[in-house]
Design a protein around this motif. Structure first.
Motif, mmCIF file in Angstrom:
data_model
loop_
_atom_site.group_PDB
_atom_site.id
_atom_site.type_symbol
_atom_site.label_atom_id
_atom_site.label_comp_id
_atom_site.label_asym_id
_atom_site.label_seq_id
_atom_site.Cartn_x
_atom_site.Cartn_y
_atom_site.Cartn_z
ATOM 1 N N VAL B 44 -12.725 -0.871 -11.204
ATOM 2 C CA VAL B 44 -13.936 -1.466 -11.774
ATOM 3 C C VAL B 44 -13.791 -2.290 -13.211
ATOM 4 N N MET B 45 -14.146 -3.554 -13.120
ATOM 5 C CA MET B 45 -13.973 -4.176 -14.479
ATOM 6 C C MET B 45 -15.003 -3.624 -15.712
ATOM 7 N N SER B 46 -14.181 -3.250 -16.791
ATOM 8 C CA SER B 46 -15.180 -2.633 -17.802
ATOM 9 C C SER B 46 -15.949 -3.585 -18.620
ATOM 10 N N ALA B 47 -16.834 -3.272 -19.355
ATOM 11 C CA ALA B 47 -17.581 -4.071 -20.339
ATOM 12 C C ALA B 47 -16.590 -4.765 -21.329
ATOM 13 N N ALA B 48 -15.413 -3.933 -21.818
ATOM 14 C CA ALA B 48 -14.627 -4.756 -22.669
ATOM 15 C C ALA B 48 -13.911 -6.022 -21.895
ATOM 16 N N GLU B 49 -13.528 -5.768 -20.699
ATOM 17 C CA GLU B 49 -12.933 -6.558 -19.855
ATOM 18 C C GLU B 49 -13.661 -7.948 -19.829
#
Lengths: 155, 187
Positions: B44-49
């Motif tokens: 899962v792509m994180s919010a930071a990414e």
């Protein structure tokens, strides 16, 4: 109705579109539950019985939904869901429509053709998409959000 | 020649492991396998990414950086996975979304249009096992094939060689492995 939402940031356009979807549904007198795949615990959305329509709200990445959506589908989407009579997708694409055509619109095929096979035979399908977001101006974005809300109210 | 195999096998299907082995044998020396489950690659792509995506430094994770370097250096990419719900397993979808970010695989030009950036790539292939009939895959659309041979291919040089090998339910796995060996060997 079940609204499935996936975006890592609450400040995103997709999160704003979720708000518009819910506003539109409320105005149209529809009862909707929401699943936020990024913030809800896994398992929250496993009960699909009694759902008569599914609204998907996500950004299109690499031609399809974010991996967290595919993960939820792989784990939860049943082979048969005869109560569902409408599948609606609200999504945004960074690139123009023609690029997405060439790429094969993977998300559209997955949900409106693939997952629809589980649903009622003559299940309705709606594709509400903003293309070319990477170069869209404020007006195009606002008018899309208005269209989303209007369409939901009229479902 | 450097080949990279990206394999996702969430249910530890021995047939998929067999395919990975066959691809390795057919590719010869200079091959590297990324087994996404064994590596515990984050799906899962994180919010930071997501926030970093349109900046000059879109990669925040060392694991992603290592894979991005391997992709950029590869002359051959072979994807191996079992098809689930008309496409690759979630982890492979997440791998593409997190590794192939601006600067890797593609770049944005001044007008914010996507431009290809897989300059070293000469061959691109996918090998999969289907859980549905050929007819069902054709009527709903093969998301994995579209994603890899159409969407990803747009970022490769024009003359890239492509191959697609699929095993449908009821077909002979032994014959399929022979076909994989032969076709990947000719890439």
């Amino acid at each position: 109705m079940l609204v499935i939402h996936a975006h890592p940031s609450t400040e995103s356009l997709t999160a704003h579109l979720l708000g518009r979807v819910l506003k539109g549904l409320a105005a149209g007198g529809h009862e909707a539950g929401t699943v936020d795949l990024y913030s809800d615990r896994p398992g929250d959305a496993n009960d699909l019985s009694g759902v008569d329509a599914v609204v998907w709200v996500y950004p299109t990445w690499w031609s399809g939904p974010p991996a967290i959506v595919k993960s939820w589908i792989d784990q939860n989407w049943p082979a048969s869901l005869p109560g569902v009579q409408a599948m609606i997708v609200v999504t945004t694409h960074g690139s123009p429509r023609w690029v997405n055509r060439v790429e094969g619109e993977v998300g559209r095929a997955l949900i409106l053709r693939g997952l629809r096979r589980s649903c009622r035979r003559h299940c309705r399908r709606r594709w509400i998409a903003l293309y070319n977001l990477d170069r869209a101006n404020r007006r195009a974005i606002t008018s899309f959000a208005d269209r989303v809300e209007r369409t939901m109210a009229r479902l | 020649m450097s080949s990279l195999i990206i394999a996702s096998n969430p249910d530890s299907d021995p047939l998929i492991s067999g395919v990975v082995q066959a691809v390795c044998q057919a590719s010869g020396p200079g091959i590297q396998v990324l087994d996404l489950e064994a590596e515990g690659f984050e799906t899962v792509m994180s919010a930071a990414e997501w926030r970093a995506y349109h900046t000059a430094e879109p990669i925040l994770d060392e694991h992603v950086r290592t894979h991005a370097g391997l992709v950029m250096a590869a002359e051959t990419l072979v994807f191996v996975y079992p098809t689930r719900w008309f496409g690759p397993p979630a982890r492979l979808v997440g791998w593409l979304q997190r590794v192939l970010v601006p600067g890797v695989g593609f770049v944005f030009d001044q007008d914010h249009r996507v431009r290809p950036n897989l300059a070293s790539l000469r061959s691109l292939a996918g090998v999969t096992t289907y859980d549905r009939s050929r007819w069902e895959m054709a009527s709903a659309g093969d998301g994995g094939r579209r994603l890899l041979l159409r969407a990803l291919r747009l970022n490769a040089p024009r003359r890239v060689h492509t191959a697609w090998l699929g095993l449908y339910p009821g077909a002979d796995p032994a014959r399929f492995l022979t076909r994989v060996d032969d076709r990947i060997g000719r890439l």
